[in-house]
Design a protein around this motif. Structure first.
Motif, mmCIF file in Angstrom:
data_model
loop_
_atom_site.group_PDB
_atom_site.id
_atom_site.type_symbol
_atom_site.label_atom_id
_atom_site.label_comp_id
_atom_site.label_asym_id
_atom_site.label_seq_id
_atom_site.Cartn_x
_atom_site.Cartn_y
_atom_site.Cartn_z
ATOM 1 N N THR A 45 6.679 54.803 95.559
ATOM 2 C CA THR A 45 7.131 56.190 95.430
ATOM 3 C C THR A 45 6.626 57.064 96.575
ATOM 4 O OG1 THR A 45 5.255 56.635 93.967
ATOM 5 C CG2 THR A 45 7.351 56.066 92.929
ATOM 6 N N THR A 49 11.397 58.829 96.620
ATOM 7 C CA THR A 49 11.453 59.120 95.191
ATOM 8 C C THR A 49 12.505 58.221 94.551
ATOM 9 O OG1 THR A 49 10.735 61.401 95.460
ATOM 10 C CG2 THR A 49 12.003 60.883 93.475
ATOM 11 N N PRO A 73 5.146 61.432 96.697
ATOM 12 C CA PRO A 73 5.860 61.106 97.928
ATOM 13 C C PRO A 73 5.213 61.705 99.182
ATOM 14 C CG PRO A 73 7.397 61.739 96.204
ATOM 15 C CD PRO A 73 6.030 62.064 95.687
ATOM 16 N N HIS A 88 10.674 68.848 96.613
ATOM 17 C CA HIS A 88 10.299 67.426 96.562
ATOM 18 C C HIS A 88 9.497 67.126 95.291
ATOM 19 C CE1 HIS A 88 11.623 66.430 100.632
ATOM 20 N NE2 HIS A 88 11.063 67.559 101.048
ATOM 21 N N PHE A 92 10.548 64.625 92.168
ATOM 22 C CA PHE A 92 9.676 63.506 91.818
ATOM 23 C C PHE A 92 9.311 63.543 90.337
ATOM 24 C CE2 PHE A 92 5.213 62.097 91.303
ATOM 25 C CZ PHE A 92 5.368 60.745 91.586
#
Length: 283
Positions: A45, A49, A73, A88, A92
């Motif tokens: 990961t 993702t 990430p 982000h 995730f």
């Protein structure tokens, strides 16, 4: 009394036919691995993702008490350095939701350049995270290990968020020069920091890196047998990950570590018997 053990991955070319069935499809390898170990590092990961469908597959292959320590990430930790990466982060968190309790901790591995001067950023980031998850932080800047004031400041930041400090113990690797290509590669890539054995929470996480030679790996983890045994006696629930430069025997070594602790603490819950790598035949 429960000690979870695992590896840096759940599939490896050199495990096929030894620890995992040789012709096992990729979508079934985590299930097979989970009969050997009851924890795994979610390193993939860091690079991308995963889709929710992929994560649903991981959840379907493991029991609810299986532990995945899932790495945030790279765009969050290394590119944006914990600031301005909300898009982000939300993507995730949404992707890993199907793991449920299997997401034992979300792992924030910080770059070696992330120094004590950046602790305000880490503190603000930790306090923005949802309380529905447990968090664990890995630092690599040597000041956190060699300067007592910096160490204590980091511990305070982590304690305020009930987050754990993840040590990556590479001292065995760097005790003497490398003797294989895999060890030489590890020498150029792995952090060279002192061993740290202090737990901050009830769920300490250790990453231990040995050598390609099994005897040297076992010799190097002896200090951890004392530490992990003490944690269990204190009522903590640790997770211990075994790495070697080539990782060829990592599942067996993880189980060996568990058995070495259990020899000291017979009340420790044993690991289940792993499934055979190849189907048993009558002839």
């Amino acid at each position: 009394m429960r000690l979870h053990v695992g590896c840096a991955m759940w599939t490896h070319a050199r495990w096929q036919g030894r620890f995992l069935p040789g012709q096992l499809p990729p979508g079934e390898r985590l299930r097979s691995y989970a009969t050997w170990c009851d924890a795994v590092e979610g390193n993939t990961t860091f690079y991308a993702t995963p889709t929710r469908a992929t994560v649903e597959s991981w959840a379907g292959q493991t029991a609810p008490d299986f532990r995945m320590v899932v790495k945030l990430p790279k765009p969050i930790t290394h590119e944006h350095r914990l600031t301005g990466a909300d898009e982000h982060l939300h993507a995730f968190l949404d992707a890993i939701e199907p793991l449920g309790p299997r997401a034992h901790a979300l792992w924030i591995q910080l770059p070696g350049s992330f120094s004590p001067a950046d602790l305000g950023t880490l503190s603000a980031f930790l306090h923005r995270l949802p309380r529905s998850h447990r968090y664990a932080v890995e630092v690599r800047h040597r000041a956190f290990f060699e300067d007592e004031r910096s160490e204590r400041l980091l511990e305070r930041v982590l304690a305020a968020a009930d987050a754990e400090w993840v040590p990556f113990d590479t001292t065995t690797l760097f005790q003497s020069p490398p003797t294989s290509d895999a060890e030489r590669d590890a020498w150029t890539k792995k952090p060279r920091v002192p061993r740290r054995t202090r737990a901050l929470t009830g769920h300490p996480i250790v990453r231990y890196l040995g050598r390609d030679a099994e005897a040297r790996t076992v010799e190097g983890w002896r200090p951890w047998l004392d530490v992990v045994t003490d944690w269990l006696r204190e009522g903590r629930s640790p997770t211990f990950f075994v790495h070697t430069p080539d990782n060829a025997d990592a599942p067996k070594l993880a189980r060996d570590f568990h058995e070495a602790v259990r020899a000291r603490l017979p009340a420790l819950t044993p690991l289940p018997e792993p499934e055979p790598a190849d189907p048993l035949t009558l002839f």
